[in-house]
Design a protein around this motif. Structure first.
Motif, PDB file in Angstrom:
ATOM      1  N   PHE A  77       0.798  -1.223   0.000  1.00  0.00           N
ATOM      2  CA  PHE A  77       0.000   0.000   0.000  1.00  0.00           C
ATOM      3  C   PHE A  77       0.832   1.276   0.000  1.00  0.00           C
ATOM      4  O   PHE A  77       0.476   2.266  -0.647  1.00  0.00           O
ATOM      5  N   SER A  78       1.934   1.312   0.714  1.00  0.00           N
ATOM      6  CA  SER A  78       2.696   2.545   0.875  1.00  0.00           C
ATOM      7  C   SER A  78       3.091   3.159  -0.457  1.00  0.00           C
ATOM      8  O   SER A  78       2.952   4.368  -0.672  1.00  0.00           O
ATOM      9  N   ILE A  79       3.566   2.334  -1.382  1.00  0.00           N
ATOM     10  CA  ILE A  79       3.993   2.894  -2.663  1.00  0.00           C
ATOM     11  C   ILE A  79       2.794   3.269  -3.537  1.00  0.00           C
ATOM     12  O   ILE A  79       2.877   4.155  -4.388  1.00  0.00           O
ATOM     13  N   GLN A  80       1.647   2.642  -3.299  1.00  0.00           N
ATOM     14  CA  GLN A  80       0.429   3.063  -3.997  1.00  0.00           C
ATOM     15  C   GLN A  80       0.050   4.486  -3.565  1.00  0.00           C
ATOM     16  O   GLN A  80      -0.383   5.308  -4.388  1.00  0.00           O
ATOM     17  N   TYR A  81       0.197   4.756  -2.285  1.00  0.00           N
ATOM     18  CA  TYR A  81      -0.053   6.102  -1.753  1.00  0.00           C
ATOM     19  C   TYR A  81       0.913   7.104  -2.379  1.00  0.00           C
ATOM     20  O   TYR A  81       0.522   8.204  -2.810  1.00  0.00           O
ATOM     21  N   SER A 105      -2.427  -6.163   2.066  1.00  0.00           N
ATOM     22  CA  SER A 105      -2.136  -4.741   1.816  1.00  0.00           C
ATOM     23  C   SER A 105      -1.242  -4.133   2.891  1.00  0.00           C
ATOM     24  O   SER A 105      -0.463  -3.215   2.622  1.00  0.00           O
ATOM     25  N   PHE A 106      -1.363  -4.619   4.132  1.00  0.00           N
ATOM     26  CA  PHE A 106      -0.609  -4.036   5.245  1.00  0.00           C
ATOM     27  C   PHE A 106       0.530  -4.934   5.711  1.00  0.00           C
ATOM     28  O   PHE A 106       1.013  -4.811   6.831  1.00  0.00           O
ATOM     29  N   ALA A 107       0.970  -5.832   4.844  1.00  0.00           N
ATOM     30  CA  ALA A 107       2.097  -6.688   5.199  1.00  0.00           C
ATOM     31  C   ALA A 107       3.362  -5.843   5.334  1.00  0.00           C
ATOM     32  O   ALA A 107       3.489  -4.775   4.726  1.00  0.00           O
ATOM     33  N   GLU A 108       4.295  -6.317   6.129  1.00  0.00           N
ATOM     34  CA  GLU A 108       5.535  -5.582   6.393  1.00  0.00           C
ATOM     35  C   GLU A 108       6.479  -5.694   5.203  1.00  0.00           C
ATOM     36  O   GLU A 108       7.060  -6.737   4.932  1.00  0.00           O
ATOM     37  N   SER A 207       2.498   0.393   7.774  1.00  0.00           N
ATOM     38  CA  SER A 207       1.618   0.347   6.602  1.00  0.00           C
ATOM     39  C   SER A 207       0.197   0.766   6.952  1.00  0.00           C
ATOM     40  O   SER A 207      -0.461   1.497   6.199  1.00  0.00           O
ATOM     41  N   LEU A 208      -0.281   0.313   8.099  1.00  0.00           N
ATOM     42  CA  LEU A 208      -1.631   0.670   8.520  1.00  0.00           C
ATOM     43  C   LEU A 208      -1.740   2.165   8.794  1.00  0.00           C
ATOM     44  O   LEU A 208      -2.719   2.816   8.398  1.00  0.00           O
ATOM     45  N   ASN A 209      -0.730   2.749   9.433  1.00  0.00           N
ATOM     46  CA  ASN A 209      -0.741   4.186   9.693  1.00  0.00           C
ATOM     47  C   ASN A 209      -0.680   4.990   8.404  1.00  0.00           C
ATOM     48  O   ASN A 209      -1.304   6.058   8.307  1.00  0.00           O
ATOM     49  N   ARG A 210       0.051   4.504   7.426  1.00  0.00           N
ATOM     50  CA  ARG A 210       0.096   5.192   6.133  1.00  0.00           C
ATOM     51  C   ARG A 210      -1.271   5.148   5.442  1.00  0.00           C
ATOM     52  O   ARG A 210      -1.675   6.087   4.766  1.00  0.00           O
ATOM     53  N   PHE A 211      -1.996   4.055   5.636  1.00  0.00           N
ATOM     54  CA  PHE A 211      -3.334   3.946   5.072  1.00  0.00           C
ATOM     55  C   PHE A 211      -4.260   4.990   5.688  1.00  0.00           C
ATOM     56  O   PHE A 211      -4.991   5.693   4.978  1.00  0.00           O
ATOM     57  N   ARG A 243      -9.061 -12.847   8.430  1.00  0.00           N
ATOM     58  CA  ARG A 243      -9.727 -12.113   7.350  1.00  0.00           C
ATOM     59  C   ARG A 243     -10.818 -11.184   7.890  1.00  0.00           C
ATOM     60  O   ARG A 243     -10.958 -10.052   7.409  1.00  0.00           O
ATOM     61  N   ASP A 244     -11.602 -11.621   8.875  1.00  0.00           N
ATOM     62  CA  ASP A 244     -12.693 -10.786   9.383  1.00  0.00           C
ATOM     63  C   ASP A 244     -12.144  -9.529  10.059  1.00  0.00           C
ATOM     64  O   ASP A 244     -12.732  -8.447   9.945  1.00  0.00           O
ATOM     65  N   TYR A 245     -11.023  -9.676  10.756  1.00  0.00           N
ATOM     66  CA  TYR A 245     -10.407  -8.512  11.395  1.00  0.00           C
ATOM     67  C   TYR A 245      -9.940  -7.511  10.346  1.00  0.00           C
ATOM     68  O   TYR A 245     -10.153  -6.298  10.492  1.00  0.00           O
ATOM     69  N   ILE A 246      -9.327  -7.999   9.276  1.00  0.00           N
ATOM     70  CA  ILE A 246      -8.827  -7.105   8.219  1.00  0.00           C
ATOM     71  C   ILE A 246      -9.981  -6.409   7.517  1.00  0.00           C
ATOM     72  O   ILE A 246      -9.953  -5.193   7.297  1.00  0.00           O
ATOM     73  N   LEU A 247     -11.014  -7.150   7.181  1.00  0.00           N
ATOM     74  CA  LEU A 247     -12.179  -6.535   6.548  1.00  0.00           C
ATOM     75  C   LEU A 247     -12.826  -5.509   7.483  1.00  0.00           C
ATOM     76  O   LEU A 247     -13.344  -4.480   7.030  1.00  0.00           O
ATOM     77  N   GLY A 248     -12.773  -5.772   8.781  1.00  0.00           N
ATOM     78  CA  GLY A 248     -13.320  -4.825   9.754  1.00  0.00           C
ATOM     79  C   GLY A 248     -12.587  -3.496   9.743  1.00  0.00           C
ATOM     80  O   GLY A 248     -13.194  -2.440   9.993  1.00  0.00           O
ATOM     81  N   ILE A 249     -11.290  -3.508   9.471  1.00  0.00           N
ATOM     82  CA  ILE A 249     -10.524  -2.260   9.381  1.00  0.00           C
ATOM     83  C   ILE A 249     -11.122  -1.359   8.310  1.00  0.00           C
ATOM     84  O   ILE A 249     -11.312  -0.156   8.511  1.00  0.00           O
ATOM     85  N   PHE A 250     -11.445  -1.949   7.162  1.00  0.00           N
ATOM     86  CA  PHE A 250     -11.991  -1.164   6.054  1.00  0.00           C
ATOM     87  C   PHE A 250     -13.398  -0.654   6.381  1.00  0.00           C
ATOM     88  O   PHE A 250     -13.742   0.489   6.048  1.00  0.00           O
ATOM     89  N   ARG A 251     -14.187  -1.474   7.043  1.00  0.00           N
ATOM     90  CA  ARG A 251     -15.545  -1.043   7.402  1.00  0.00           C
ATOM     91  C   ARG A 251     -15.517   0.120   8.395  1.00  0.00           C
ATOM     92  O   ARG A 251     -16.342   1.034   8.325  1.00  0.00           O
TER      93      ARG A 251
END
Length: 303
Positions: A77-81, A105-108, A207-211, A243-251
Motif C-alpha cells: 500500500f505505501s507505494i500506492q499512496y 495490503s498491510f504486510a511488512e 503500513s496501517l498508519n500510512r493507510f 480475514r474478518d479482522y482485516i475486513l473490519g478495518i476497512f468497514r
C-alpha cells in the motif's frame, strides 16, 4: 566491447527518452502520469487486483466519467499512496478514488517491489524524493553513471531505443487496465497441498498508519475514497485466519474518514473458477462482469 563515456551518456539519453514514451508494461501509466495526460474524474488505485480486475472502459460507459486505472502489480500500500501523491503533482485531483485492498495490503515490506518502474525517471527529483525511504532506493551509480541502472536489462534497453526511433511496442493496456486472458492455473491447489491450514496475515503498524494518513489526505483534498475488496475465489477465504479482522478495518473507516467500503470478497462471482486465473485474480471474463457490477454499485455513491 567498452564504449566511450560520451557515447554511453548518449545511449542512456536515448533509452530514457524512448521509455518515457513507450507502451512497455512498466512505463505506460507513469508516462501518462508525468506528462499530465490523465486528469481523471475517477482513479482506480491498488495492486494487481486493481490493475487486472477493473476496466475503466466499462466504468466510463456506465458512469459517464473519465476513469483511469493506476493499479501497480505486486505492490504494497505505501507505494500506492506515493503514486497518488505524484499523480496530484502533474494532474488535476480526481473527484473519486476507487482504492482496492486485499488481505496482504498491510504486510511488512519496505521496498519498491519493482525498481525498474522508475528507471527512466531518475533525473526527476520528485521520484528520488519519494523513493529515498525504501531500502532498495537508487544508488549514486544508478542515478549518475550512464546505463548502469539498466545493467543486463537488454529487453528494456532495446525497447527504449526502438521507441525513441518510433518503433516501440504497441499498447497492451487500456487506460491502465491489463486484461488477463487466462484460465485457472492451479497454483492455489498446489498451495493448499503445501499449507493445508489457515494462516494469519501480520499487519505492519507503519503500513496501517500510512493507510489512515492516506484517507485523511484524500479527505482534506476533497477526494471521496471508495474502498473496494474485489472478489477472491471462495475457497481461499478459509485459509486467511484473520480475514474478518482485516475486513473490519476497512468497514470502520467510514465514520472517521467519510469512506465507503464495498466488500466483494465472497461475491457470487467467487463461486466459480471460470472467473479466475488464480485464487486472487479475475481473468478477463470475470473482470468485465465484476467491472459492470462495480459500476452499478458506484452510481448512487458518486453524487
Amino acid at each position: 566491447m567498452i564504449l566511450p563515456i560520451p557515447l554511453l551518456y548518449g545511449l542512456n539519453y536515448i533509452v530514457d527518452k524512448g521509455l518515457q514514451r513507450s507502451n512497455y508494461i512498466y512505463y505506460s501509466e507513469w508516462n501518462d502520469l508525468f506528462a499530465g495526460k490523465i486528469n481523471a474524474d475517477l482513479l482506480i488505485c491498488g495492486s494487481s487486483r486493481a490493475l487486472q480486475d477493473i476496466s475503466p472502459a466499462i466504468l466510463d460507459t456506465s458512469l459517464g466519467l473519465n476513469t483511469y486505472n493506476l493499479g501497480m502489480d505486486g505492490t504494497h500500500f505505501s507505494i500506492q499512496y506515493d503514486r497518488v501523491k505524484m499523480y496530484l503533482l502533474y494532474n488535476k485531483a480526481p473527484k473519486y478514488i476507487v482504492q482496492t485492498m486485499d488481505f496482504t495490503s498491510f504486510a511488512e515490506r519496505n521496498s519498491m517491489d519493482n525498481q525498474l518502474q522508475f528507471m527512466p525517471y531518475l533525473s526527476n527529483p520528485i521520484v528520488i524524493e519519494y523513493t529515498a525511504k525504501y531500502k532498495d532506493h537508487y544508488s549514486w551509480s544508478e542515478r549518475y553513471f550512464p546505463l548502469f541502472k539498466y545493467n543486463n536489462q537488454w529487453p528494456i534497453i532495446e525497447e527504449g531505443v526502438k521507441s525513441y526511433l518510433g518503433h516501440g511496442m504497441p499498447p497492451i493496456k487500456i487506460k491502465g487496465y491489463f486484461a488477463q486472458n487466462k484460465k485457472w492455473d492451479y497454483t492455489f491447489d498446489r498451495y493448499i497441498q503445501r499449507v493445508p491450514y489457515p494462516v494469519g496475515v501480520h499487519l505492519a503498524g507503519y503500513s496501517l498508519n500510512r493507510f489512515y494518513d492516506y484517507l485523511a489526505f484524500c479527505n482534506k483534498k476533497g477526494i471521496k475514497v471508495i474502498i473496494v475488496f474485489p472478489p477472491v475465489y471462495y475457497e481461499f477465504l478459509r485459509y486467511c485466519k484473520n480475514r474478518d479482522y482485516i475486513l473490519g478495518i476497512f468497514r470502520n473507516c467510514q465514520a472517521k474518514y467519510g469512506t465507503t467500503f464495498l466488500d466483494y470478497s465472497n461475491d457470487e462471482l467467487s463461486r466459480s473458477r471460470d472467473n479466475f486465473y488464480n485464487s486472487q485474480h479475475l481473468n478477463k471474463g470475470g473482470a468485465e462482469i465484476f467491472s459492470s457490477k462495480l459500476a452499478n454499485d458506484l452510481k448512487p455513491l458518486l453524487k
